[in-house]
Design an enzyme around this catalytic site. Sequence first.
Site, PDB file in Angstrom:
ATOM      1  N   ASP A 291      14.554  10.228   0.320  1.00 35.53           N
ATOM      2  CA  ASP A 291      13.351   9.589  -0.226  1.00 35.53           C
ATOM      3  C   ASP A 291      12.610   8.881   0.894  1.00 35.53           C
ATOM      4  O   ASP A 291      13.174   8.621   1.968  1.00 35.53           O
ATOM      5  CB  ASP A 291      13.715   8.595  -1.334  1.00 35.53           C
TER       6      ASP A 291
ATOM      7  N   LYS B 205      13.389  10.623 -13.942  1.00 31.89           N
ATOM      8  CA  LYS B 205      13.501   9.243 -14.410  1.00 31.89           C
ATOM      9  C   LYS B 205      12.342   8.886 -15.315  1.00 31.89           C
ATOM     10  O   LYS B 205      11.256   9.467 -15.234  1.00 31.89           O
ATOM     11  CB  LYS B 205      13.560   8.270 -13.225  1.00 31.89           C
TER      12      LYS B 205
END
Length: 342
Positions: A248, A222
């Site tokens: 995550d 990202k």
Amino acid sequence: MFEHNYYQLTIQPLTKKHYLCGGKQIYGFFVMAEMKLFSGTNSRYVALKIAKQLGVELGKLNIMHFADGEFEVCYEEPVRGAEVYLVQSTFNASENLMELLLMIDAAKRASAHSVIAVIPYFGWARQDRKDKPRVSIAAKLVANLLIAAGIDRLITMDLHADQIQGFFDIPVDHLYASTMFVPDIESLNLKDMVIASPDVGGAKRANSYAKYFNKPLVLCHKHRQQANVVESMTIIGDVQNKDVILIDDMVDTAGTICKAASLMKEHGARSVRAYISHAVMSDPASQRVMESGLDELVISDSIPYDTDRCPKVRVISVDKLFAHTISHVNSKKSISEVFLFK
């Protein structure tokens, strides 16, 4: 229920080893410190579950708030000579952190034998280094504050960065949500599963899951223009006709995790589920999750979340994990068996 030493004394002949493991001497005998469990205001929901697992009552603690925003902590039962466990996550970071510091200070001033901070969610952990000029390192500052207040040990889960353990000069028991998440993932019986990380920074954590399940690892790269805003994202790996498990440590505004899920669905993923250790879920996270390509978001209750806000969210409690660890710490047993993998 777990074994504990609540309201009982274990007396053994005194040896040098006993001094090293935190006991005290009375008339030539070693006496285990009594265990007492207390909770801050906003972590009472999980502290009650931990207390139930341990088979103890949550200690009586009064926190008086004043009109100007200050508050005062007062223990309503003796803690002299006790091994005091203080359960308090530092979400809504500033007030909860200050409340925890006062709880520690009050316990030390009341002659507690030792004070162990039990912090399921360790706030400020994202600021663990200087990534640009003239910024603070908040994780180190919080560590200094906890040490200065007087904690003897820290029990926490899934720190944003493992190296934060090195900010403390006391024992740190760093637990991992994999102990709870892996059995749940196994129960799904997914045949074409791949493990994914929503960003490169979480690759190590996701890779541990991939190795355990012997499944491929997929990464998302990202690019951010500013905090909490993802400008672009690219998938590295194959998700065509796969059941994707995103791993995550934290979801805040859910921009990254939702963008990753939607992108994977566009690339042909059959299903996308996310397993997140700490659900900060700042607005508009719940709405984003509901409108995203995520089939399910599984979180721990290190931070409280009302699932009525989003039907896609499912909560797994940390109570057994922390109760087991507290029990072993109190009885001076090894906790290595708690770690399924990092």
